[in-house]
Design a protein around this motif. Structure first.
Motif, PDB file in Angstrom:
ATOM      1  N   ALA A 136      52.894   7.433  70.587  1.00 22.80           N
ATOM      2  CA  ALA A 136      52.618   8.620  70.373  1.00 22.80           C
ATOM      3  C   ALA A 136      52.279   7.862  68.156  1.00 22.80           C
ATOM      4  CB  ALA A 136      53.757   9.328  70.054  1.00 22.80           C
ATOM      5  N   VAL A 137      52.828   7.166  68.467  1.00 25.04           N
ATOM      6  CA  VAL A 137      52.485   6.666  66.985  1.00 25.04           C
ATOM      7  C   VAL A 137      51.267   6.280  66.653  1.00 25.04           C
ATOM      8  CG1 VAL A 137      55.291   5.963  66.333  1.00 25.04           C
ATOM      9  CG2 VAL A 137      53.637   4.023  66.260  1.00 25.04           C
ATOM     10  N   ASP A 138      50.392   6.413  67.683  1.00 26.25           N
ATOM     11  CA  ASP A 138      48.862   5.628  68.030  1.00 26.25           C
ATOM     12  C   ASP A 138      48.568   7.333  67.752  1.00 26.25           C
ATOM     13  OD1 ASP A 138      49.540   2.898  67.076  1.00 26.25           O
ATOM     14  OD2 ASP A 138      49.666   2.544  69.789  1.00 26.25           O
ATOM     15  N   VAL A 139      48.686   8.104  67.756  1.00 24.60           N
ATOM     16  CA  VAL A 139      48.177   9.654  68.003  1.00 24.60           C
ATOM     17  C   VAL A 139      47.618  10.491  66.975  1.00 24.60           C
ATOM     18  CG1 VAL A 139      47.887  11.480  69.854  1.00 24.60           C
ATOM     19  CG2 VAL A 139      48.587   9.588  71.165  1.00 24.60           C
ATOM     20  N   THR A 140      46.533  10.387  66.169  1.00 20.69           N
ATOM     21  CA  THR A 140      46.378  11.350  65.352  1.00 20.69           C
ATOM     22  C   THR A 140      45.774  12.239  66.071  1.00 20.69           C
ATOM     23  OG1 THR A 140      46.260   9.138  63.860  1.00 20.69           O
ATOM     24  CG2 THR A 140      45.347  11.841  63.541  1.00 20.69           C
ATOM     25  N   LEU A 141      46.600  13.667  66.280  1.00 22.47           N
ATOM     26  CA  LEU A 141      45.930  15.109  67.107  1.00 22.47           C
ATOM     27  C   LEU A 141      44.614  15.671  65.253  1.00 22.47           C
ATOM     28  CD1 LEU A 141      48.858  16.747  67.350  1.00 22.47           C
ATOM     29  CD2 LEU A 141      47.685  15.440  69.499  1.00 22.47           C
ATOM     30  N   THR A 142      44.128  16.226  65.792  1.00 18.83           N
ATOM     31  CA  THR A 142      43.176  16.691  64.455  1.00 18.83           C
ATOM     32  C   THR A 142      43.671  17.857  64.163  1.00 18.83           C
ATOM     33  OG1 THR A 142      41.357  17.964  66.751  1.00 18.83           O
ATOM     34  CG2 THR A 142      40.895  15.609  65.976  1.00 18.83           C
ATOM     35  N   ALA A 143      42.437  18.777  62.999  1.00 23.12           N
ATOM     36  CA  ALA A 143      43.435  20.081  62.821  1.00 23.12           C
ATOM     37  C   ALA A 143      42.661  20.786  63.445  1.00 23.12           C
ATOM     38  CB  ALA A 143      42.142  20.021  61.468  1.00 23.12           C
ATOM     39  N   GLU A 144      42.097  20.758  64.434  1.00 23.42           N
ATOM     40  CA  GLU A 144      41.835  21.747  65.513  1.00 23.42           C
ATOM     41  C   GLU A 144      43.277  22.123  66.921  1.00 23.42           C
ATOM     42  OE1 GLU A 144      39.257  19.658  64.841  1.00 23.42           O
ATOM     43  OE2 GLU A 144      38.190  21.343  63.297  1.00 23.42           O
ATOM     44  N   GLU A 145      43.365  20.601  67.203  1.00 18.64           N
ATOM     45  CA  GLU A 145      44.649  20.147  68.110  1.00 18.64           C
ATOM     46  C   GLU A 145      46.130  20.590  67.478  1.00 18.64           C
ATOM     47  OE1 GLU A 145      43.038  16.879  70.504  1.00 18.64           O
ATOM     48  OE2 GLU A 145      43.931  16.066  68.990  1.00 18.64           O
ATOM     49  N   THR A 146      46.403  20.586  65.692  1.00 15.05           N
ATOM     50  CA  THR A 146      47.346  20.629  65.310  1.00 15.05           C
ATOM     51  C   THR A 146      47.449  22.369  64.957  1.00 15.05           C
ATOM     52  OG1 THR A 146      46.973  20.356  63.480  1.00 15.05           O
ATOM     53  CG2 THR A 146      48.048  18.311  64.375  1.00 15.05           C
ATOM     54  N   ALA A 147      46.842  23.068  64.862  1.00 20.16           N
ATOM     55  CA  ALA A 147      46.358  24.726  64.051  1.00 20.16           C
ATOM     56  C   ALA A 147      47.164  25.490  65.238  1.00 20.16           C
ATOM     57  CB  ALA A 147      45.268  24.573  63.937  1.00 20.16           C
ATOM     58  N   PRO A 148      47.304  25.509  66.393  1.00 16.90           N
ATOM     59  CA  PRO A 148      47.906  26.403  67.068  1.00 16.90           C
ATOM     60  C   PRO A 148      49.346  26.088  67.302  1.00 16.90           C
ATOM     61  CG  PRO A 148      46.174  25.177  68.922  1.00 16.90           C
ATOM     62  CD  PRO A 148      45.274  24.835  66.947  1.00 16.90           C
ATOM     63  N   ILE A 149      49.614  24.492  67.421  1.00 14.31           N
ATOM     64  CA  ILE A 149      50.349  24.871  67.970  1.00 14.31           C
ATOM     65  C   ILE A 149      51.390  24.957  66.529  1.00 14.31           C
ATOM     66  CG2 ILE A 149      52.200  22.568  67.852  1.00 14.31           C
ATOM     67  CD1 ILE A 149      50.325  20.772  69.018  1.00 14.31           C
ATOM     68  N   ASP A 150      51.095  24.847  65.254  1.00 15.84           N
ATOM     69  CA  ASP A 150      51.598  25.185  63.652  1.00 15.84           C
ATOM     70  C   ASP A 150      52.016  26.842  64.340  1.00 15.84           C
ATOM     71  OD1 ASP A 150      51.396  22.119  62.861  1.00 15.84           O
ATOM     72  OD2 ASP A 150      49.921  22.924  61.367  1.00 15.84           O
ATOM     73  N   LYS A 151      50.678  27.275  64.130  1.00 21.45           N
ATOM     74  CA  LYS A 151      51.072  28.783  64.374  1.00 21.45           C
ATOM     75  C   LYS A 151      51.963  29.383  65.313  1.00 21.45           C
ATOM     76  CE  LYS A 151      48.667  32.843  65.757  1.00 21.45           C
ATOM     77  NZ  LYS A 151      46.981  33.974  65.468  1.00 21.45           N
ATOM     78  N   VAL A 152      52.453  28.458  66.640  1.00 23.73           N
ATOM     79  CA  VAL A 152      53.164  29.235  67.944  1.00 23.73           C
ATOM     80  C   VAL A 152      54.529  28.900  67.173  1.00 23.73           C
ATOM     81  CG1 VAL A 152      51.318  28.875  69.543  1.00 23.73           C
ATOM     82  CG2 VAL A 152      52.645  27.838  69.206  1.00 23.73           C
TER      83      VAL A 152
END
Length: 107
Positions: free
Chosen positions: A53-69
């Protein structure tokens, strides 16, 4: 965790070709103020998967819905700071307070 949250995490993982654990750990490690994470793999395979997981960088489009919920209601003293001091946040609290703007009717 609600089924729609799990479905969202599964969809992101499937789209990226990674595990849900990697999505969650990557998101967690990128959160403001998080300097490390404790996780509990049950076997060596899960350990290697979690560490990837340390090599994974999520995009803003991927993190936004996670942040919201995952955004929880703001509690004292942060509701006070978010309501009265958003024009002068401390550097360490700025990302945290920005995340609460929508729960306070400001975002």
């Amino acid at each position: 965790m609600a089924p729609d949250v799990i479905a969202m995490l599964v969809q992101i993982a499937e789209d990226r070709g990674i595990s849900v654990a990697q999505v969650v750990l990557s998101w967690l490690l990128a959160r403001p103020g998080i300097t490390g994470a404790v996780f509990g793999p049950r076997n060596e395979e899960q350990l290697h998967d979690d560490l990837a997981a340390v090599d994974v960088t999520l995009t803003a489009e991927e993190t936004a819905p996670i942040d919201k919920v995952t955004q929880r209601a703001v509690h004292y003293p942060f509701w006070h700071r978010a309501n009265l001091a958003t024009d002068r946040p401390d550097r360490s609290e700025a990302p945290y307070l920005d995340g609460y703007a929508s729960t306070l009717g400001g975002g």
